[in-house]
Design a protein around this motif. Structure first.
Motif, PDB file in Angstrom:
ATOM      1  N   TYR A 141      -8.863   6.119  -0.141  1.00 19.41           N
ATOM      2  CA  TYR A 141      -8.288   4.928   0.576  1.00 19.41           C
ATOM      3  C   TYR A 141      -8.667   3.640  -0.370  1.00 19.41           C
ATOM      4  CZ  TYR A 141      -8.843   6.606   5.140  1.00 19.41           C
ATOM      5  OH  TYR A 141      -8.723   7.830   5.699  1.00 19.41           O
ATOM      6  N   ALA A 142      -9.895   4.047  -1.831  1.00 19.12           N
ATOM      7  CA  ALA A 142      -9.223   3.168  -2.512  1.00 19.12           C
ATOM      8  C   ALA A 142      -8.704   2.756  -4.215  1.00 19.12           C
ATOM      9  CB  ALA A 142     -11.407   2.882  -3.957  1.00 19.12           C
ATOM     10  N   SER A 143      -8.193   4.345  -3.929  1.00 20.54           N
ATOM     11  CA  SER A 143      -7.337   4.469  -4.716  1.00 20.54           C
ATOM     12  C   SER A 143      -6.158   4.097  -4.467  1.00 20.54           C
ATOM     13  CB  SER A 143      -7.299   6.222  -5.055  1.00 20.54           C
ATOM     14  OG  SER A 143      -8.332   6.923  -5.132  1.00 20.54           O
ATOM     15  N   VAL A 144      -5.444   3.922  -3.331  1.00 19.09           N
ATOM     16  CA  VAL A 144      -4.147   3.587  -2.853  1.00 19.09           C
ATOM     17  C   VAL A 144      -4.045   1.774  -3.082  1.00 19.09           C
ATOM     18  CG1 VAL A 144      -3.274   2.958  -0.560  1.00 19.09           C
ATOM     19  CG2 VAL A 144      -4.089   5.039  -0.928  1.00 19.09           C
ATOM     20  N   HIS A 145      -5.309   1.474  -3.248  1.00 23.10           N
ATOM     21  CA  HIS A 145      -4.496  -0.193  -4.161  1.00 23.10           C
ATOM     22  C   HIS A 145      -4.333   0.143  -5.455  1.00 23.10           C
ATOM     23  CE1 HIS A 145      -5.173  -4.137  -4.541  1.00 23.10           C
ATOM     24  NE2 HIS A 145      -6.081  -3.926  -5.596  1.00 23.10           N
ATOM     25  N   LEU A 146      -4.192   1.164  -5.938  1.00 19.87           N
ATOM     26  CA  LEU A 146      -3.017   1.619  -7.495  1.00 19.87           C
ATOM     27  C   LEU A 146      -2.601   1.494  -7.135  1.00 19.87           C
ATOM     28  CD1 LEU A 146      -6.306   2.957  -9.078  1.00 19.87           C
ATOM     29  CD2 LEU A 146      -6.638   0.520  -8.854  1.00 19.87           C
ATOM     30  N   LEU A 147      -1.534   1.969  -5.897  1.00 18.34           N
ATOM     31  CA  LEU A 147      -0.210   2.540  -5.844  1.00 18.34           C
ATOM     32  C   LEU A 147       0.623   0.978  -5.893  1.00 18.34           C
ATOM     33  CD1 LEU A 147       1.225   5.351  -4.888  1.00 18.34           C
ATOM     34  CD2 LEU A 147       0.817   5.013  -2.968  1.00 18.34           C
ATOM     35  N   ALA A 148       1.354   1.194  -6.935  1.00 19.00           N
ATOM     36  CA  ALA A 148       2.667   0.595  -6.335  1.00 19.00           C
ATOM     37  C   ALA A 148       3.806   1.665  -7.561  1.00 19.00           C
ATOM     38  CB  ALA A 148       2.673  -0.278  -7.908  1.00 19.00           C
ATOM     39  N   MET A 149       4.810   0.519  -7.457  1.00 19.00           N
ATOM     40  CA  MET A 149       5.920   1.860  -7.563  1.00 19.00           C
ATOM     41  C   MET A 149       6.221   2.643  -8.638  1.00 19.00           C
ATOM     42  SD  MET A 149       9.270  -1.090  -5.851  1.00 19.00           S
ATOM     43  CE  MET A 149       8.952  -2.369  -7.348  1.00 19.00           C
ATOM     44  N   THR A 150       5.702   1.483  -9.877  1.00 15.75           N
ATOM     45  CA  THR A 150       6.046   2.146 -11.189  1.00 15.75           C
ATOM     46  C   THR A 150       4.434   3.077 -10.870  1.00 15.75           C
ATOM     47  OG1 THR A 150       5.854  -0.066 -11.786  1.00 15.75           O
ATOM     48  CG2 THR A 150       5.267   1.679 -13.224  1.00 15.75           C
ATOM     49  N   ALA A 151       3.567   3.180 -10.579  1.00 15.06           N
ATOM     50  CA  ALA A 151       2.441   4.289 -10.667  1.00 15.06           C
ATOM     51  C   ALA A 151       3.231   5.666  -9.856  1.00 15.06           C
ATOM     52  CB  ALA A 151       1.468   3.896 -10.334  1.00 15.06           C
ATOM     53  N   TRP A 152       4.054   4.826  -8.558  1.00 13.15           N
ATOM     54  CA  TRP A 152       4.439   5.766  -8.102  1.00 13.15           C
ATOM     55  C   TRP A 152       5.409   7.044  -8.762  1.00 13.15           C
ATOM     56  CZ3 TRP A 152       9.394   6.966  -5.331  1.00 13.15           C
ATOM     57  CH2 TRP A 152       8.941   7.192  -3.963  1.00 13.15           C
ATOM     58  N   ALA A 153       6.800   6.209  -8.606  1.00 12.95           N
ATOM     59  CA  ALA A 153       7.457   7.016  -9.325  1.00 12.95           C
ATOM     60  C   ALA A 153       7.030   7.355 -10.721  1.00 12.95           C
ATOM     61  CB  ALA A 153       8.599   5.347  -9.744  1.00 12.95           C
ATOM     62  N   ILE A 154       6.741   7.590 -11.956  1.00 11.63           N
ATOM     63  CA  ILE A 154       5.873   8.014 -13.194  1.00 11.63           C
ATOM     64  C   ILE A 154       5.079   9.825 -12.265  1.00 11.63           C
ATOM     65  CG2 ILE A 154       4.780   8.320 -15.301  1.00 11.63           C
ATOM     66  CD1 ILE A 154       5.408   5.161 -15.327  1.00 11.63           C
ATOM     67  N   SER A 155       4.380   9.103 -11.408  1.00 12.45           N
ATOM     68  CA  SER A 155       3.563  10.267 -10.706  1.00 12.45           C
ATOM     69  C   SER A 155       4.190  11.229 -10.048  1.00 12.45           C
ATOM     70  CB  SER A 155       2.129   9.129  -9.333  1.00 12.45           C
ATOM     71  OG  SER A 155       1.320   8.806 -10.304  1.00 12.45           O
ATOM     72  N   MET A 156       5.373  10.977  -9.111  1.00 12.49           N
ATOM     73  CA  MET A 156       6.252  11.881  -8.858  1.00 12.49           C
ATOM     74  C   MET A 156       6.926  12.786  -9.441  1.00 12.49           C
ATOM     75  SD  MET A 156       5.804  11.926  -5.119  1.00 12.49           S
ATOM     76  CE  MET A 156       7.491  12.048  -4.948  1.00 12.49           C
ATOM     77  N   PHE A 206      -3.107  10.099 -12.755  1.00 13.57           N
ATOM     78  CA  PHE A 206      -2.692   9.024 -11.406  1.00 13.57           C
ATOM     79  C   PHE A 206      -3.557   7.752 -10.914  1.00 13.57           C
ATOM     80  CE2 PHE A 206      -3.282   6.462  -7.670  1.00 13.57           C
ATOM     81  CZ  PHE A 206      -2.717   5.484  -7.690  1.00 13.57           C
ATOM     82  N   MET A 207      -5.243   8.155 -11.204  1.00 17.46           N
ATOM     83  CA  MET A 207      -5.952   6.729 -11.973  1.00 17.46           C
ATOM     84  C   MET A 207      -5.762   6.151 -12.945  1.00 17.46           C
ATOM     85  SD  MET A 207      -8.411   6.855  -8.506  1.00 17.46           S
ATOM     86  CE  MET A 207      -9.375   5.763  -9.597  1.00 17.46           C
ATOM     87  N   GLY A 208      -5.547   6.916 -13.875  1.00 20.24           N
ATOM     88  CA  GLY A 208      -5.046   6.369 -15.346  1.00 20.24           C
ATOM     89  C   GLY A 208      -4.012   5.488 -15.510  1.00 20.24           C
ATOM     90  N   LEU A 209      -3.070   5.826 -14.839  1.00 20.58           N
ATOM     91  CA  LEU A 209      -1.750   5.319 -14.361  1.00 20.58           C
ATOM     92  C   LEU A 209      -2.068   3.976 -14.074  1.00 20.58           C
ATOM     93  CD1 LEU A 209       1.270   5.854 -15.306  1.00 20.58           C
ATOM     94  CD2 LEU A 209       1.646   7.163 -13.059  1.00 20.58           C
ATOM     95  N   GLY A 210      -2.003   4.188 -12.731  1.00 27.13           N
ATOM     96  CA  GLY A 210      -2.618   2.936 -11.414  1.00 27.13           C
ATOM     97  C   GLY A 210      -2.847   1.835 -11.949  1.00 27.13           C
TER      98      GLY A 210
END
Length: 261
Positions: free
Chosen positions: A128-143, A158-162
């Protein structure tokens, strides 16, 4: 066999290619790899977008604290722009909350496609806290990168990236706020749209071809829907192009595995 009768496959259990199974030694290594991957083009593009947003805030009479706080607490540029525009026009708090919520609905699909790929042990309340780091850029690179990362290391990556993408957004907004007036309006608006463009280009590198087909259809259909009704053209283009790409993937591509996807 219909899709309803097919056995469920946990996304985190999909086998990786043999050459990439041992990409990271441990979680710390994965975390710093995420930091390094974010420190290049993703951070620079996101920083530029936030500079443009900060300049918009100053130009439209918002104070630095409010403008910076939106990047810290919201961290969603489209929603921040909507919030800014509606606050300027004097919209009610309820209307602003509803509009910002609607612009953020994309996070639902982003969340349900990304987080199931994490290791089962990482799917806990901390997400739930990690979701705040989710953005378009982090999501696309993680995918894109998750396809080459072991499930047990994906959460750390993902934590490091976001985290870096989030932290860089606040100083970018503040810098843009104090640079407002020194940069032509056209460049300011261009900076705001750099991040969506980077997301779009990154998304084309995700392996399934359905993404590229949806983007291609959007590129073709967009101008026609704009001529038809400019106010709803973006929504209509996304709905029609995305639905057509999804149906083409379900009906054609998945039945020809290895041919185009």
């Amino acid at each position: 066999m219909s899709s309803a009768n097919q056995p469920y496959i946990d996304p985190s259990e999909i086998a990786l290619k043999g050459s990439v199974v041992e990409r990271f030694k441990n979680r710390r290594d994965a975390f710093w790899a995420g930091i390094r991957d974010a420190a290049g083009a993703p951070a620079m593009v996101l920083f530029a977008g936030m500079v443009g947003f900060g300049a918009m805030g100053k130009t439209n009479g918002m104070d630095a604290w409010f403008t910076g706080a939106t990047s810290f607490f919201m961290f969603a540029l489209p929603g921040q722009v909507v919030l800014l525009e509606m606050a300027i026009t004097g919209s009610s708090v309820i209307a602003i909350a509803l509009a910002v919520t609607l612009t953020s609905t994309r996070f639902i699909t982003m969340t349900v496609t990304l987080f199931p790929q994490l290791h089962e042990k990482d799917r806990n309340r901390s997400l739930y806290a990690s979701v705040h780091l989710l953005a378009m850029t982090a999501w696309a690179i993680s995918m894109r990168e998750f396809q080459t990362i072991e499930a047990k290391h994906r959460s750390s990556y993902f934590m490091g990236l976001g985290l870096l993408c989030w932290l860089i957004s606040v100083p970018g907004t503040i810098l843009g706020y104090f640079l407002a007036g020194m940069v032509p309006p056209a460049i300011t608006l261009g900076l705001v749209f750099i991040n969506p463009l980077f997301f779009l280009l990154t998304f084309t590198e995700v392996e399934p071809w359905v993404n590229r087909i949806a983007i291609g259809l959007g590129f073709i259909l967009g101008p026609f829907f704009f001529i038809w009704d400019r106010d709803t053209s973006l929504l209509t283009t996304g709905l029609v192009a995305g639905t057509a790409a999804y149906l083409f993937d379900r009906k054609v591509l998945r039945k020809k595995a290895g041919v185009i996807g």
